[in-house]
Write a protein that holds these residues in place. Structure first.
Motif, mmCIF file in Angstrom:
data_model
loop_
_atom_site.group_PDB
_atom_site.id
_atom_site.type_symbol
_atom_site.label_atom_id
_atom_site.label_comp_id
_atom_site.label_asym_id
_atom_site.label_seq_id
_atom_site.Cartn_x
_atom_site.Cartn_y
_atom_site.Cartn_z
ATOM 1 N N ALA A 152 34.500 9.189 83.164
ATOM 2 C CA ALA A 152 33.494 10.195 82.809
ATOM 3 C C ALA A 152 34.149 11.568 82.838
ATOM 4 O O ALA A 152 34.919 11.875 83.758
ATOM 5 C CB ALA A 152 32.336 10.153 83.798
ATOM 6 N N PRO A 153 33.874 12.430 81.838
ATOM 7 C CA PRO A 153 34.516 13.749 81.796
ATOM 8 C C PRO A 153 34.153 14.592 83.017
ATOM 9 O O PRO A 153 33.035 14.520 83.541
ATOM 10 C CB PRO A 153 33.957 14.380 80.522
ATOM 11 C CG PRO A 153 33.458 13.243 79.701
ATOM 12 C CD PRO A 153 32.985 12.208 80.671
ATOM 13 N N LEU A 154 35.101 15.407 83.467
ATOM 14 C CA LEU A 154 34.830 16.346 84.551
ATOM 15 C C LEU A 154 33.985 17.505 84.035
ATOM 16 O O LEU A 154 34.149 17.950 82.896
ATOM 17 C CB LEU A 154 36.145 16.883 85.125
ATOM 18 C CG LEU A 154 37.037 15.862 85.841
ATOM 19 C CD1 LEU A 154 38.395 16.496 86.168
ATOM 20 C CD2 LEU A 154 36.368 15.366 87.108
ATOM 21 N N ALA A 155 33.117 18.001 84.890
ATOM 22 C CA ALA A 155 32.227 19.096 84.493
ATOM 23 C C ALA A 155 33.001 20.376 84.199
ATOM 24 O O ALA A 155 32.533 21.245 83.460
ATOM 25 C CB ALA A 155 31.204 19.347 85.601
ATOM 26 N N SER A 156 34.193 20.487 84.761
ATOM 27 C CA SER A 156 34.994 21.699 84.564
ATOM 28 C C SER A 156 35.551 21.816 83.151
ATOM 29 O O SER A 156 36.079 22.862 82.772
ATOM 30 C CB SER A 156 36.139 21.738 85.581
ATOM 31 O OG SER A 156 36.924 20.563 85.484
ATOM 32 N N GLY A 157 35.451 20.744 82.363
ATOM 33 C CA GLY A 157 35.888 20.792 80.977
ATOM 34 C C GLY A 157 37.381 20.590 80.804
ATOM 35 O O GLY A 157 38.080 20.201 81.727
ATOM 36 N N GLY A 158 37.866 20.886 79.591
ATOM 37 C CA GLY A 158 39.267 20.648 79.277
ATOM 38 C C GLY A 158 40.153 21.815 79.657
ATOM 39 O O GLY A 158 39.692 22.849 80.146
ATOM 40 N N ARG A 159 41.436 21.640 79.440
ATOM 41 C CA ARG A 159 42.430 22.676 79.710
ATOM 42 C C ARG A 159 43.734 22.282 79.031
ATOM 43 O O ARG A 159 43.863 21.174 78.521
ATOM 44 C CB ARG A 159 42.643 22.838 81.214
ATOM 45 C CG ARG A 159 43.198 21.614 81.894
ATOM 46 C CD ARG A 159 42.607 21.437 83.253
ATOM 47 N NE ARG A 159 41.190 21.090 83.136
ATOM 48 C CZ ARG A 159 40.389 20.987 84.169
ATOM 49 N NH1 ARG A 159 40.823 21.236 85.377
ATOM 50 N NH2 ARG A 159 39.126 20.648 84.007
ATOM 51 N N GLY A 160 44.650 23.218 78.995
ATOM 52 C CA GLY A 160 45.950 22.928 78.414
ATOM 53 C C GLY A 160 45.897 22.543 76.952
ATOM 54 O O GLY A 160 46.745 21.787 76.469
#
Length: 203
Positions: free
Chosen positions: A62-70
Motif C-alpha cells: 500500500a502506498p505511503l501517505a507521504s507520497g513519492g520522492r526522487g
C-alpha cells in the motif's frame, strides 16, 4: 544435510582448515565466539546473493501517505523480513511483462520502494533463519561464505589464511552462480526468461 546453525558452522570450520569443531554457538571457545559474530551477517549476505526459491515471497504493498520522492510518484514500505527485492509488478499477479522500474532507498531507518505505479506487488527474498528449510545449495554457499571469514579470523599462518580464504571465496561464487541458474530453472515465465547474466547483475 545440515540441520542447525552449529552444523553449518562446523562445516565452515573444516573448510577453513580449523581442526576444532563446536557443540554450541554459546560455548566459551574462540571458534564459537567467532562463529557467533559472523554467522548472522553471512546468513543475510548469502540470502541476498541469489533469488533463492525457498526464501522467495510476494506481497501487495500500500502506498505511503507521504507520497513519492526522487522523481517517482509513489513510495512503499518494504516488508520487515525483506532482504532483497527481486521484481516489482504493476497490479496483483501479473504477467512477466508487467514488471515495472523501481528504486530502493532508506527513510527514517526504514527501507522504502519507489515507483511510478500506485498498485504494486513485490517479489522478494525474505529473511529465513530456520536451517531446516534451507536448500542444500544454500547450505553449501553459506558454509563457504563463513569459511572465508573464519580462515581470516582464526588462522595464525598467513599462507594458510590466503589458501583457505581464496579457495572458499571461489567456491562461494561458483555456488551462487549455480543457485541463480537453479532459480531460473524453477519457474515458468509468461515470456522468454531473463538471462542468468542479467539476473545475476541484480545481486
Amino acid at each position: 544435510m545440515a540441520t542447525s546453525a552449529v552444523d553449518i558452522c562446523n562445516l565452515a570450520l573444516v573448510r577453513a582448515g580449523v581442526s576444532k569443531v563446536i557443540s554450541s554457538l554459546e560455548e566459551a571457545s574462540v571458534e564459537a565466539g567467532v562463529c557467533r559474530v559472523i554467522y548472522p551477517t553471512a546468513l543475510e549476505a548469502t540470502l541476498a546473493a541469489a533469488p533463492w526459491p525457498f526464501a522467495t515471497k510476494r506481497a501487495v504493498l500500500a502506498p505511503l501517505a507521504s507520497g513519492g520522492r526522487g522523481g517517482f510518484a509513489f513510495s512503499y514500505a518494504l516488508p520487515p523480513d525483506c532482504i532483497a527485492v527481486q521484481e516489482v509488478f504493476a497490479g496483483r499477479r501479473l504477467r512477466e511483462d508487467q514488471k515495472v522500474p523501481f528504486a530502493i532507498e532508506n527513510e527514517a531507518e526504514t527501507r522504502i520502494l519507489l515507483t511510478d505505479h500506485e498498485d504494486v506487488e513485490v517479489k522478494y527474498t525474505a529473511r529465513v533463519e530456520n536451517p531446516l528449510v534451507f536448500h542444500p545449495l544454500f547450505v553449501q554457499a553459506l558454509a563457504w561464505h563463513l569459511a572465508e571469514d573464519l580462515a581470516i579470523s582464526l588462522s595464525k599462518d598467513d599462507d594458510a589464511t590466503m589458501h583457505y580464504a581464496s579457495r572458499a571465496n571461489k567456491r562461494y561464487i561458483q555456488t551462487i552462480h549455480q543457485a541463480i541458474a537453479l532459480a531460473v530453472g524453477e519457474k515458468q515465465p509468461d515470456q522468454e526468461p531473463e538471462s542468468v547474466f542479467l539476473s545475476s547483475r541484480r545481486f
